[in-house]
Design a protein around this motif. Structure first.
Motif, short mmCIF file in Angstrom:
data_model
loop_
_atom_site.label_atom_id
_atom_site.label_comp_id
_atom_site.label_asym_id
_atom_site.label_seq_id
_atom_site.Cartn_x
_atom_site.Cartn_y
_atom_site.Cartn_z
N PHE A 1 5.52 45.78 21.98
CA PHE A 1 5.90 45.30 20.66
C PHE A 1 4.91 44.26 20.14
O PHE A 1 4.64 44.20 18.94
CB PHE A 1 7.32 44.73 20.72
N PHE A 2 4.34 43.46 21.02
CA PHE A 2 3.32 42.48 20.66
C PHE A 2 2.15 43.20 19.97
O PHE A 2 1.66 42.75 18.93
CB PHE A 2 2.87 41.76 21.94
N ALA A 3 1.73 44.33 20.51
CA ALA A 3 0.65 45.09 19.90
C ALA A 3 1.05 45.60 18.51
O ALA A 3 0.22 45.62 17.59
CB ALA A 3 0.25 46.25 20.80
N VAL A 4 2.31 45.98 18.36
CA VAL A 4 2.79 46.45 17.05
C VAL A 4 2.73 45.32 16.04
O VAL A 4 2.29 45.51 14.90
CB VAL A 4 4.24 47.00 17.16
N ARG A 5 3.16 44.13 16.43
CA ARG A 5 3.14 42.98 15.51
C ARG A 5 1.72 42.66 15.07
O ARG A 5 1.45 42.43 13.88
CB ARG A 5 3.79 41.75 16.18
N LEU A 6 0.80 42.64 16.01
CA LEU A 6 -0.60 42.37 15.66
C LEU A 6 -1.14 43.45 14.73
O LEU A 6 -1.83 43.15 13.74
CB LEU A 6 -1.45 42.31 16.92
N THR A 7 -0.84 44.70 15.04
CA THR A 7 -1.33 45.82 14.23
C THR A 7 -0.78 45.74 12.81
O THR A 7 -1.50 45.94 11.83
CB THR A 7 -0.94 47.16 14.88
N ASN A 8 0.49 45.43 12.68
CA ASN A 8 1.12 45.30 11.37
C ASN A 8 0.42 44.22 10.54
O ASN A 8 0.02 44.46 9.40
CB ASN A 8 2.61 44.98 11.54
N ASP A 9 0.30 43.04 11.11
CA ASP A 9 -0.33 41.94 10.37
C ASP A 9 -1.75 42.29 9.96
O ASP A 9 -2.15 42.10 8.80
CB ASP A 9 -0.38 40.67 11.23
N GLN A 10 -2.52 42.80 10.91
CA GLN A 10 -3.92 43.08 10.63
C GLN A 10 -4.09 44.21 9.62
O GLN A 10 -5.01 44.18 8.80
CB GLN A 10 -4.67 43.38 11.92
N THR A 11 -3.22 45.18 9.64
CA THR A 11 -3.32 46.27 8.67
C THR A 11 -3.11 45.74 7.26
O THR A 11 -3.91 46.01 6.36
CB THR A 11 -2.31 47.38 9.00
N PHE A 12 -2.05 44.97 7.05
CA PHE A 12 -1.79 44.42 5.72
C PHE A 12 -2.87 43.44 5.29
O PHE A 12 -3.33 43.47 4.15
CB PHE A 12 -0.42 43.74 5.66
N GLU A 13 -3.27 42.54 6.19
CA GLU A 13 -4.25 41.52 5.83
C GLU A 13 -5.61 42.14 5.53
O GLU A 13 -6.29 41.73 4.57
CB GLU A 13 -4.37 40.48 6.94
N ASN A 14 -6.02 43.12 6.31
CA ASN A 14 -7.32 43.76 6.07
C ASN A 14 -7.27 44.71 4.87
O ASN A 14 -8.22 44.77 4.10
CB ASN A 14 -7.80 44.48 7.33
N ALA A 15 -6.17 45.44 4.71
CA ALA A 15 -6.06 46.36 3.57
C ALA A 15 -6.06 45.61 2.25
O ALA A 15 -6.58 46.10 1.25
CB ALA A 15 -4.78 47.20 3.70
#
Length: 175
Positions: free
Chosen positions: A96-110
């Motif tokens: 789940f930690f990886a999911v949280r990081l992926t979520n944040d980074q996807t929105f922030e980078n997009a």
């Protein structure tokens, strides 16, 4: 065995909110020790995603809070479903930690607000990873504690039928 998806997701939303509280408390403690100022990346990301004007002062703080809390609660729904399915404990929280990081980074980078984490200064990366780990594991502790009251999840039942690591074990027959 059938899983209660809605119940699991609802429990996860509450667990995610608890995870946000834990992460925020740790973040505020860290900021007192390090002197690091508040980050307004969540606010800027929300503003870009929704086409809102760049806010300042209390309004920026509210945007920050809205993004921070809503992301944490909504992602918590997934952790609740994981717990309901039988994915519990530290391994599940690590996933789940990886999911949280992926979520944040996807929105922030997009949105153009963030850059890939491997381009960040190491001290900022360590702080972000630590805070997200607190969120993921706190959310997991709460989701798991609530899900255990329902008994084992379908995945746990399957694992109990064939204990140990074995090859070529298919799904159990439907009841």
């Amino acid at each position: 065995m059938t899983m209660a998806w809605g119940r699991s997701a609802a429990v996860g939303v509450g667990a995610g909110a608890a995870g946000v509280v834990a992460m925020t408390l740790v973040e505020k403690l860290e900021q007192r020790i390090t002197g690091r100022p508040d980050s307004y990346v969540p606010a800027r990301t929300l503003e870009r995603l929704l086409g809102l004007a760049h806010a300042r002062g209390r309004r920026a703080w509210l945007h920050n809070l809205a993004m921070h809390a809503s992301q944490g609660a909504m992602l918590g729904a997934l952790r609740g479903v994981m717990a309901g399915a039988g994915l519990r404990g530290p391994w599940a929280s690590l996933m789940f930690f990886a999911v949280r990081l992926t979520n944040d980074q996807t929105f922030e980078n997009a949105s153009g607000v963030g850059a890939p984490p491997w381009t960040w200064p190491r001290d900022e990366l360590v702080v972000d990873l630590a805070h997200k780990a607190v969120y993921a594991f706190a959310t997991g502790v709460v989701a798991d504690a609530l899900a255990v009251r329902w008994g084992p999840g379908p995945g746990q039942v399957h694992a109990e039928e064939f204990p140990g690591r074995r090859r070529h074990i298919g799904p159990p027959p439907r009841a």
